[in-house]
Structures are given as C-alpha cells and as structure tokens.
Enzyme design. Structure first.
Site, PDB file in Angstrom:
ATOM      1  N   GLY A 175       0.832  -1.199   0.000  1.00  0.00           N
ATOM      2  CA  GLY A 175       0.000   0.000   0.000  1.00  0.00           C
ATOM      3  C   GLY A 175       0.862   1.242   0.000  1.00  0.00           C
ATOM      4  N   GLY A 176       0.349   2.300   0.623  1.00  0.00           N
ATOM      5  CA  GLY A 176       1.082   3.567   0.673  1.00  0.00           C
ATOM      6  C   GLY A 176       2.428   3.431   1.356  1.00  0.00           C
ATOM      7  N   GLY A 410      24.542  11.613 -29.817  1.00  0.00           N
ATOM      8  CA  GLY A 410      23.955  12.177 -28.601  1.00  0.00           C
ATOM      9  C   GLY A 410      24.442  11.432 -27.366  1.00  0.00           C
ATOM     10  CB  ALA A 411      25.141   7.881 -26.715  1.00  0.00           C
TER      11      ALA A 411
HETATM   12  C1  LIG Z   1      -1.170   3.425   3.580  1.00  0.00           C
HETATM   13  C2  LIG Z   1      -1.180   1.859   3.673  1.00  0.00           C
HETATM   14  O1  LIG Z   1      -0.265   1.306   4.222  1.00  0.00           O
HETATM   15  S1  LIG Z   1      -2.471   1.004   2.990  1.00  0.00           S
HETATM   16  C3  LIG Z   1      -2.145  -0.701   3.327  1.00  0.00           C
HETATM   17  C4  LIG Z   1      -2.870  -1.214   4.549  1.00  0.00           C
HETATM   18  N1  LIG Z   1      -2.440  -2.533   4.805  1.00  0.00           N
HETATM   19  C5  LIG Z   1      -3.001  -3.621   4.213  1.00  0.00           C
HETATM   20  O2  LIG Z   1      -3.926  -3.534   3.438  1.00  0.00           O
HETATM   21  C6  LIG Z   1      -2.401  -4.965   4.580  1.00  0.00           C
HETATM   22  C7  LIG Z   1      -3.336  -5.756   5.515  1.00  0.00           C
HETATM   23  N2  LIG Z   1      -2.692  -6.952   6.007  1.00  0.00           N
HETATM   24  C8  LIG Z   1      -2.509  -8.064   5.234  1.00  0.00           C
HETATM   25  O3  LIG Z   1      -2.919  -8.127   4.095  1.00  0.00           O
HETATM   26  C9  LIG Z   1      -1.793  -9.213   5.865  1.00  0.00           C
HETATM   27  O4  LIG Z   1      -1.757  -9.014   7.272  1.00  0.00           O
HETATM   28  C10 LIG Z   1      -0.383  -9.420   5.356  1.00  0.00           C
HETATM   29  C11 LIG Z   1      -0.457  -9.957   3.933  1.00  0.00           C
HETATM   30  C12 LIG Z   1       0.404  -8.106   5.353  1.00  0.00           C
HETATM   31  C13 LIG Z   1       0.385 -10.420   6.260  1.00  0.00           C
HETATM   32  O5  LIG Z   1      -0.324 -11.606   6.356  1.00  0.00           O
HETATM   33  P1  LIG Z   1       0.076 -12.705   7.459  1.00  0.00           P
HETATM   34  O6  LIG Z   1       1.543 -12.935   7.426  1.00  0.00           O
HETATM   35  O7  LIG Z   1      -0.813 -13.858   7.255  1.00  0.00           O
HETATM   36  O8  LIG Z   1      -0.199 -12.014   8.854  1.00  0.00           O
HETATM   37  P2  LIG Z   1      -1.605 -11.725   9.519  1.00  0.00           P
HETATM   38  O9  LIG Z   1      -2.641 -11.334   8.533  1.00  0.00           O
HETATM   39  O10 LIG Z   1      -1.930 -12.872  10.440  1.00  0.00           O
HETATM   40  O11 LIG Z   1      -1.264 -10.433  10.374  1.00  0.00           O
HETATM   41  C14 LIG Z   1      -0.450 -10.483  11.553  1.00  0.00           C
HETATM   42  C15 LIG Z   1      -1.105  -9.651  12.632  1.00  0.00           C
HETATM   43  O12 LIG Z   1      -1.131  -8.290  12.210  1.00  0.00           O
HETATM   44  C16 LIG Z   1      -2.458  -7.783  12.244  1.00  0.00           C
HETATM   45  N3  LIG Z   1      -2.580  -6.868  11.104  1.00  0.00           N
HETATM   46  C17 LIG Z   1      -2.316  -7.135   9.813  1.00  0.00           C
HETATM   47  N4  LIG Z   1      -2.494  -6.054   9.053  1.00  0.00           N
HETATM   48  C18 LIG Z   1      -2.829  -5.052   9.906  1.00  0.00           C
HETATM   49  C19 LIG Z   1      -3.119  -3.689   9.728  1.00  0.00           C
HETATM   50  N5  LIG Z   1      -2.993  -3.102   8.524  1.00  0.00           N
HETATM   51  N6  LIG Z   1      -3.478  -2.962  10.815  1.00  0.00           N
HETATM   52  C20 LIG Z   1      -3.542  -3.523  12.025  1.00  0.00           C
HETATM   53  N7  LIG Z   1      -3.261  -4.827  12.255  1.00  0.00           N
HETATM   54  C21 LIG Z   1      -2.919  -5.569  11.209  1.00  0.00           C
HETATM   55  C22 LIG Z   1      -3.329  -9.010  12.101  1.00  0.00           C
HETATM   56  O13 LIG Z   1      -4.596  -8.748  12.652  1.00  0.00           O
HETATM   57  C23 LIG Z   1      -2.541 -10.025  12.891  1.00  0.00           C
HETATM   58  O14 LIG Z   1      -2.755  -9.795  14.261  1.00  0.00           O
HETATM   59  P3  LIG Z   1      -2.632 -10.988  15.328  1.00  0.00           P
HETATM   60  O15 LIG Z   1      -1.193 -11.367  15.390  1.00  0.00           O
HETATM   61  O16 LIG Z   1      -3.088 -10.372  16.602  1.00  0.00           O
HETATM   62  O17 LIG Z   1      -3.483 -12.079  14.835  1.00  0.00           O
END
Ligand SMILES: CC(=O)SCCNC(=O)CCNC(=O)[C@H](O)C(C)(C)COP(=O)(O)OP(=O)(O)OC[C@H]1O[C@@H](n2cnc3c(N)ncnc32)[C@H](O)[C@@H]1OP(=O)(O)O
Length: 520
Positions: A175-176, A410-411
């Site tokens: 993401g961002g 040019g290069a």
């Molecule tokens: C500006 C921006 O950054 S926009 C982008 C926002 N972020 C996202 O969309 C990503 C969301 N997260 C995901 O897709 C996944 O967590 C992944 C792919 C990154 C990792 O997947 P996995 O390795 O399977 O880890 P998992 O999903 O279990 O996450 C690990 C822990 O982090 C937490 N977590 C994951 N993403 C987030 C988040 N963005 N905010 C808060 N908590 C989060 C999960 O709830 C989990 O918590 P737990 O340990 O208490 O169960």
C-alpha cells in the site's frame, strides 16, 4: 514502614519488568512464527546490523494512542524498535518494524518513534536505516495512521540528499507504505521473504482479473530485474543487513562530508596490463566491461548497484587508492551498450546520488547511441535521456570521463563529454569519437555518390574506409581539445588516481535557484 533500599529495588524491578515485556514484542508464539523460514526478529536484525553493544534504544515505553478501536489492545514497543548505534564506528539511526506486534502496522505513535530518530539523524548529520517488515497503515487508527505515514514521507523527502537514507525490505511492504522506502536513496530486498506493491493480489484480481502471487507481483526478483524499484537483492535477512553495512562504507555521513577512505594494499601505481587482453579493438566485438572495472579499482572490489536491471549500463561504487568513487559504464555486452529509457533513468539517478554525497564520478564510455525504435520514442526516450544530460551537468563532484572505445552522437554527450561538464576526458588508443559509425555516416553523406557509382558496393566500402580514417580514432577529438589525453591502457589506474587527487578540492559554483527542474 518501607525501607528505602527495598523501594528502589522495586522501582528497578518494575522498570525491568516493563522493559522485558517490550522486548518480548508480540510474545513467544508470534516471535517463533516470525523466525520460521529463517527470518530474524526486529531486535535480532538490529544486533546483526550494528557494531556489537552500540545500540542505544529510544522510545522504549511509547504506547499507542489509537482511539476507540484500539481500547484494550496492547502493542509493546508500538510495533517498532528505534534508536542509534554504530556501523564500523560511525553513528547511524535505525528503526526496525516489529511484525509480531499488530503486524508491525503503523499507527500515529509508531510513526512518532520513527520521525523522532529521523529528526535526530538530520540534526546530528547521520544516516538513517529503515528495516521494513510491516502490514502497512494500522487499520484501527484510520486517518491518524495515514498522517503518521505523511510525517515520515515528508521527512524522507526533506532529508533526501542531506543524510543517506537506506531501506531494507525484510517482509511485507504494501500500500502507501512503499513510498517511504521509495523516497530513500537505496532499497535492499531479501529474496523470497519480502515484497513491495501498491495494491495486493486480491484487489488486482477483483479489478483486472489478473492472477498473481505476492512474489510474482512484488518480490525481490521483480523489483531488482523488472521494475528497477529496488537496488540490491540478497538471500535472507543477515545477507541484507551485511549489504547495508557494505553500502554505507562507500557513503559519507552527510552532504557536508566525504566518504571515508579505506587503506589499501593495492598500489596506486599498479599497472593494468590485463586491459590489453580484455578490450578488443574491433568496434563490433563486445568485451566484458565489468572486467575493465575490476582491473582498475582497488583490490578488484566493485559494489554494483541495480546489477539485474537495465544491464546495458553498469553503475556502482568502488575505491581508487582508498577513496570512494561512483562508476558509470556502458556495457557493450548488452544491447551493444546503447542507452534506452531504463538505462538513462538508472544512470541519472546514480549520478545524482553520487553528487548529493560528494562521491567523485568515473564514466567509462563505449556507446553507439540511444536505442532506436518506435517503442522507445513513444515511451519518451527524449524525456528520460535528458535526465542523464541534466544529472551530469548538475553534478559538481570531480568527474573524469574515459572513452574506452566508441563514443557516438547524442550518447557521446549523455556519457559526460567535456562540454557536459567533465573535468578531464581521457581516451584509450582504441577510442573513436564521431557523430555516428562509419557505415551509417558514409550512407548518409555519400548517398548520391554511392547511388550514381558504377560499382556502388566498392564506392560504399571506399567511403566507409575514408570516414573511418578521418574519424574512427581519438585524435580528431583530442586535436580539438575535447579529449585531454590519449593514455596507455596499462597506466590507466595510476592516471585516474592522480587525476582524482588533482580534483580532490574542486569547487564549482552554480547560479542561484530554488532547485533545478530535472525532466521527470
Ligand atoms: C497506507 C497503507 O499502508 S495502505 C495498506 C494497509 N495494509 C493492508 O492492506 C495490509 C493488511 N494486512 C494483510 O494483508 C496481511 O496481514 C499481510 C499480507 C500483510 C500479512 O499476512 P500474514 O503474514 O498472514 O499475517 P496476519 O494477517 O496474520 O497479520 C499479523 C497480525 O497483524 C495484524 N494486522 C495485519 N495487518 C494489519 C493492519 N494493517 N493494521 C492492524 N493490524 C494488522 C493481524 O490482525 C494479525 O494480528 P494478530 O497477530 O493479533 O493475529
């Protein structure tokens, strides 16, 4: 009645207990999961990165202020470990995202820990290293977490060029969140365990129906070979962290300083006879430019940057008599060393990086021109090629250009000719400087004569030979002062070292401006 001694011990014990809880991050289960597949924890990474015992932690007890959805949620250390330490005795600041705490997600206070050490780094003139392993914006904190990113991006941008910023990607970066590393000087990725993308596979599937895995979308391979987003790829966390240490050795602490010199046993006067075997005089035959570089530099050590992307140009760091230099070289083995869009972007970015950090530039030229083709023209080769011209002209660091073989059109200018600001231009006896190759030139200049000739092939051959005689050598350019000297190949190392010594205290002023307007 409480005994004063016991009270103090209790206070100390309470502090230690709190600290131990923070150091446990997301707890034993999550730490165990983190280590599956050979990954390190956030704290282990810091230990591997820094000189032993040098880490001084900051913001240890910071807690989230995450609002309603975060009530009752614990986030030890706020999901990021921050502080200062040293690398080879030089101070650096580091943040290491802790995936075991809410996925290392970034909330307002997590960002505050990061910006605190970024500000300290800027105030003290030291590099910042980010160890990225995070699920991105903390969803529960909503706009506050976006604001946290904004505060980091803003600093990435305003400190750019003032202090080196290096990003290691050791897990998710989505993401961002990708824009913080993207705003830093270098991105290093671990193969198979890190990825960077703006929108993930699920969103892509729903929008474009494309099926793609995390790795195929934004793994280290993709970003070091296809997109050019990342600079270096390594096998595993430890290798990445060693890579960061290595890279920093070529960089100064900040824009006011020079990179540290490293004593070498490689004599400055070592002759470079091997070049006579490596470089083939026949302009049509490729030769390994990497071998040329290895022969010239201290101990044959060259840290190539972006080695897998736009391979038609080679960029990287080496040392000459202990002093850090940036090298930009055409690669005659790939696309005949022509310049295309990616090569122009890669070189321009590298030249500007060297200039920011006072690293002299050596340019090795063997180029027939810009890559011809509709695709390149329509994708804006003019705009991209212009970046190279701009970057060389803008750079005020010492700049030496060495024409190893051909340098056309040019290069010739884009590879830092005299007129584009090279301080000194050398050529080897194998060099040829012209507007274009003899074949093309004869066909254009003598077209009518060739067409009207009774024997066009013989006339063409004769005209090509005449043109070659006149221009396919370094002496025409040298006679006009465009080349300062035609030098023996075996003396090149000594001459380059002496010339960089001569230029060491060079100063070059530029007219007042807010900032230049490089074509982007
Ligand atoms: C500006 C921006 O950054 S926009 C982008 C926002 N972020 C996202 O969309 C990503 C969301 N997260 C995901 O897709 C996944 O967590 C992944 C792919 C990154 C990792 O997947 P996995 O390795 O399977 O880890 P998992 O999903 O279990 O996450 C690990 C822990 O982090 C937490 N977590 C994951 N993403 C987030 C988040 N963005 N905010 C808060 N908590 C989060 C999960 O709830 C989990 O918590 P737990 O340990 O208490 O169960």
């Amino acid at each position: 009645m409480t005994q004063p001694g016991i009270e103090l011990q209790e206070l100390i014990a309470a502090m230690e207990q709190r600290r131990a809880k923070v150091e446990q991050g997301g707890g034993p289960e999550r730490l165990k999961k983190q280590k599956q597949g050979g990954k390190l924890t956030a704290r282990e990474r810091i230990e591997v990165l820094l000189d032993p015992g040098s880490f001084l932690e900051m913001g240890t007890f910071v807690e989230h202020r995450g609002g309603r959805l975060m009530q009752g949620v614990e986030a030890p250390g706020e999901g990021v470990v921050t502080g200062r330490g040293t690398i080879d005795g030089r101070q650096v600041f580091v943040f290491s995202q802790d995936f075991t705490v809410l996925g290392g997600s970034l909330g307002k206070m997590n960002a505050a820990k990061v910006t605190k050490i970024m500000d300290l780094a800027a105030k003290t003139g030291c590099p910042v290293i980010g160890l990225n392993d995070s699920a991105g914006a903390r969803i529960q904190e909503g706009v506050d977490s976006l604001s946290g990113y904004g505060e980091i991006f803003y600093r990435n941008a305003i400190y750019s060029g003032a202090i080196p910023q290096i990003s290691a990607i050791l897990g998710p970066c989505a993401g961002g969140a990708v824009y913080s590393p993207a705003l830093t000087d270098f991105i290093l990725m671990s193969e198979g365990s890190s990825y960077m993308f703006i929108t993930g596979p699920e969103v892509i599937k729903s929008v474009t129906r494309e099926d793609v895995t995390f790795d195929q979308l934004g793994g280290a391979d993709v970003h070091t070979r296809k997109s050019g987003v990342a600079h270096l790829e390594y096998d595993g966390d430890e290798a990445v962290l060693r890579g960061v240490r290595d890279l920093l050795g070529y960089l100064p602490q900040n824009a006011h300083e020079k990179a540290p010199a490293l004593p070498t046993n490689d004599p400055a006067t070592r002759t470079t006879e091997k070049l006579l075997e490596i470089v083939v005089p026949d302009q049509r035959k490729p030769y390994p430019m990497h071998d040329v570089i290895h022969e010239l530099v201290d101990d044959g050590t060259f840290l190539e940057i972006q080695p897998g992307w736009a391979k038609n140009i080679i960029v990287g760091f080496a040392r000459l008599n202990g002093e850090s230099v940036g090298i930009v070289a055409n690669n005659p083995r790939v696309m005949a060393g022509t310049l295309n869009i990616d090569a122009s972007d890669k070189a321009a970015r590298f030249i500007r990086t060297c200039d920011c950090y006072n690293i002299p530039i050596l340019t090795l030229v063997d180029v027939t021109g810009f890559l011809p083709g509709v695709a390149q023209e329509h994708a804006g080769i003019i705009r991209h090629g212009a970046k190279m011209l701009y970057a060389y002209a803008e750079a005020t660091v010492p700049k030496i250009t060495l024409i190893t073989r051909k340098s056309y059109g040019g290069a010739y200018l884009a590879m830092n000719s005299r007129d584009m600001g090279a301080d000194v231009v050398y050529a080897w006896p194998t060099a040829a400087v012209a507007v274009m190759g003899a074949e093309g030139a004869a066909n254009i200049v003598y077209r009518r004569e060739i067409q009207q000739s009774e024997n066009p092939d013989a006339t063409r051959a004769q005209k090509i030979a005449e043109y070659k005689d006149a221009f396919d050598n370094p002496y025409v350019a040298a006679s006009k002062g465009y080349i300062d000297d035609v030098i023996p190949m075996e003396d090149t190392r000594r001459i380059l070292i002496q010339t960089f010594e001569m230029l060491r205290d060079k100063e070059e002023a530029r007219p007042y401006k807010k900032h230049g307007n490089i074509p982007l």
